[in-house]
Design an enzyme around this catalytic site. Structure first.
Site, short mmCIF file in Angstrom:
data_model
loop_
_atom_site.label_atom_id
_atom_site.label_comp_id
_atom_site.label_asym_id
_atom_site.label_seq_id
_atom_site.Cartn_x
_atom_site.Cartn_y
_atom_site.Cartn_z
N GLY A 157 0.83 -1.21 0.00
CA GLY A 157 0.00 0.00 0.00
C GLY A 157 0.86 1.25 0.00
O GLY A 157 0.49 2.27 0.57
N ARG A 163 0.36 5.65 -1.80
CA ARG A 163 -0.15 6.94 -1.31
C ARG A 163 -0.35 6.88 0.21
O ARG A 163 -0.10 5.86 0.84
CB ARG A 163 -1.48 7.26 -2.01
N TYR A 167 -13.66 -3.89 10.04
CA TYR A 167 -12.34 -3.25 10.10
C TYR A 167 -11.68 -3.50 11.47
O TYR A 167 -10.49 -3.86 11.55
CB TYR A 167 -12.53 -1.75 9.85
P1 NAD Z 1 -5.04 4.90 1.76
O1 NAD Z 1 -6.34 4.42 1.24
O2 NAD Z 1 -4.57 6.27 1.40
O3 NAD Z 1 -3.87 3.88 1.39
C1 NAD Z 1 -4.06 2.49 1.42
C2 NAD Z 1 -3.21 1.89 0.32
O4 NAD Z 1 -3.42 0.46 0.33
C3 NAD Z 1 -3.62 2.39 -1.07
O5 NAD Z 1 -2.48 2.81 -1.79
C4 NAD Z 1 -4.28 1.18 -1.69
O6 NAD Z 1 -4.19 1.11 -3.11
C5 NAD Z 1 -3.53 0.05 -1.02
N1 NAD Z 1 -4.26 -1.22 -1.14
C6 NAD Z 1 -5.59 -1.43 -0.95
N2 NAD Z 1 -5.90 -2.69 -1.25
C7 NAD Z 1 -4.74 -3.30 -1.63
C8 NAD Z 1 -4.41 -4.62 -2.05
N3 NAD Z 1 -5.35 -5.58 -2.17
N4 NAD Z 1 -3.12 -4.90 -2.34
C9 NAD Z 1 -2.17 -3.94 -2.25
N5 NAD Z 1 -2.42 -2.67 -1.87
C10 NAD Z 1 -3.70 -2.36 -1.56
O7 NAD Z 1 -5.16 4.74 3.34
P2 NAD Z 1 -4.17 5.16 4.53
O8 NAD Z 1 -4.96 6.03 5.42
O9 NAD Z 1 -2.85 5.60 4.04
O10 NAD Z 1 -4.07 3.75 5.26
C11 NAD Z 1 -2.87 2.99 5.35
C12 NAD Z 1 -3.02 2.00 6.49
O11 NAD Z 1 -3.22 2.71 7.72
C13 NAD Z 1 -4.22 1.06 6.34
O12 NAD Z 1 -3.87 -0.23 6.78
C14 NAD Z 1 -5.23 1.68 7.28
O13 NAD Z 1 -6.16 0.72 7.75
C15 NAD Z 1 -4.34 2.20 8.39
N6 NAD Z 1 -4.97 3.24 9.20
C16 NAD Z 1 -5.33 4.43 8.67
C17 NAD Z 1 -5.93 5.40 9.49
C18 NAD Z 1 -6.35 6.73 8.97
O14 NAD Z 1 -6.98 7.48 9.74
N7 NAD Z 1 -6.05 7.11 7.76
C19 NAD Z 1 -6.15 5.10 10.84
C20 NAD Z 1 -5.77 3.87 11.34
C21 NAD Z 1 -5.16 2.95 10.52
#
Ligand code: NAD
Length: 245
Positions: A13, A16, A153
Site C-alpha cells: 500500500g 499513497r 475493520y
Molecule cells: P489509503 O487508502 O490512502 O492507502 C491504502 C493503500 O493500500 C492504497 O495505496 C491502496 O491502493 C492500497 N491497497 C488497498 N488494497 C490493496 C491490495 N489488495 N493490495 C495492495 N495494496 C492495496 O489509506 P491510509 O490512510 O494511508 O491507510 C494505510 C493503512 O493505515 C491502512 O492499513 C489503514 O487501515 C491504516 N490506518 C489508517 C488510518 C487513517 O486514519 N487514515 C487510521 C488507522 C489505521
C-alpha cells in the site's frame, strides 16, 4: 549516514497516504524502498528519486498469495536481502453490523488481515534464513477500542495485533522483530470522507485535538524498523493523539 543505509524495505500500500510517507522517510534515511500496491506507484517513486532517494514500484495485490510470494522472492533475488516489511495495505467498508453486506465483511478481512499473512509468510522465510529483519504491521486503535460501524475493520485490525504478538514470539529467536503501529484518525484519503460535523465531534474525543499526519505514523514505524528498536518486539505503539489511552 542514515539509519537505513543499505537496507531494502517493502511497503505494501505504498502508493499513497501513510504507506507513501513511510517510503519517503525510509528512503530519506538511506533505504531502497519498494512500494508494492494495486495502484500505480510512479508518482511516489519519481518523487523519492527526485529527492535523491532510491525506490521502485511493484504491482502487488496482497489478496493474491501466489503473486505476493513471487513478488517477494523477486525483490529478494534482485537485491540479495530483504530487511524490512511494512504491512500497510488496508481498506475500510464501514457499515453497522446489521446492514453489513457479507462481501464487505469478507473484503476487509481479506485485504487487511489475510493480506498480511500472504505477504509476511514468504518474507519471514527469507528473514529467518538471513537471521535478521523487521516487520511492522499497520493496525488501528479501533482494533484495541472498537468503533460502531467498523466491526469488519476492527476485527481485521485486532486480528493483525494478535498476529503481530504471536509472530514476534516465533521469529524473535531468529533476530526478526515484529511490531504494530495503531494509528488513530490520520489525515489521508481514508479520512477525507468525514464531514465537518463528524470531524468536530471526533476532535472532542482526542486528547490532542487535531487529526494526526501520515508523518506522525511514519515516525513510529521508522523507529520500530530502525536500529534503536532492536530489543523491542511484540508491541503495539498507539499513534492516536490520545484517542485511545
Ligand atoms: P489509503 O487508502 O490512502 O492507502 C491504502 C493503500 O493500500 C492504497 O495505496 C491502496 O491502493 C492500497 N491497497 C488497498 N488494497 C490493496 C491490495 N489488495 N493490495 C495492495 N495494496 C492495496 O489509506 P491510509 O490512510 O494511508 O491507510 C494505510 C493503512 O493505515 C491502512 O492499513 C489503514 O487501515 C491504516 N490506518 C489508517 C488510518 C487513517 O486514519 N487514515 C487510521 C488507522 C489505521
Amino acid at each position: 549516514m542514515g539509519d537505513f543505509d543499505g537496507s531494502v524495505a517493502v511497503i505494501t500500500g505504498g502508493a499513497r497516504g501513510i504507506g507513501a510517507e513511510i517510503a519517503r522517510k525510509m528512503a530519506a534515511d538511506g533505504a531502497h524502498v519498494v512500494c508494492a500496491d494495486v495502484l500505480d506507484t510512479t508518482e511516489i517513486v519519481t518523487e523519492i528519486e527526485a529527492a535523491g532517494g532510491s525506490a521502485e514500484g511493484r504491482p502487488m495485490d496482497v489478496t493474491d498469495a501466489a503473486a505476493a510470494a513471487d513478488a517477494i522472492k523477486a525483490i529478494h533475488s534482485d537485491h540479495g536481502h530483504l530487511d524490512i516489511l511494512v504491512n500497510n495495505a488496508g481498506i475500510t467498508r464501514d457499515q453497522l453490523l446489521v446492514r453489513m453486506k457479507p462481501e464487505d465483511w469478507d473484503l476487509v478481512l481479506r485485504i487487511n488481515l489475510d493480506g498480511a499473512f500472504k505477504v509476511t509468510q514468504p518474507t519471514a522465510k527469507i528473514m529467518m534464513r538471513q537471521k535478521s529483519g523487521r516487520i511492522v504491521n499497520i493496525a488501528s486503535v479501533v482494533g484495541l477500542m472498537g468503533n460502531a460501524g467498523q466491526t469488519n475493520y476492527s476485527a481485521s485490525k485486532a486480528g493483525l495485533i494478535g498476529f503481530t504478538k504471536s509472530l514476534a514470539r516465533e521469529l524473535g529467536p531468529r533476530n526478526v522483530t515484529v511490531n504494530a503501529v495503531a494509528p488513530g484518525y490520520i489525515q489521508t484519503a481514508m479520512t477525507d470522507a468525514l464531514t465537518d460535523d463528524q470531524r468536530a465531534a471526533l476532535m472532542k474525543t482526542v486528547a490532542i485535538p487535531r487529526l494526526g499526519t501520515p508523518g506522525d505514523v511514519a515516525d513510529a514505524v521508522t523507529f520500530l524498523a530502525g536500529p534503536k528498536a532492536s530489543y523491542i518486539t511484540g508491541v503495539v505503539i498507539n499513534v492516536s493523539g490520545g484517542l485511545y489511552i
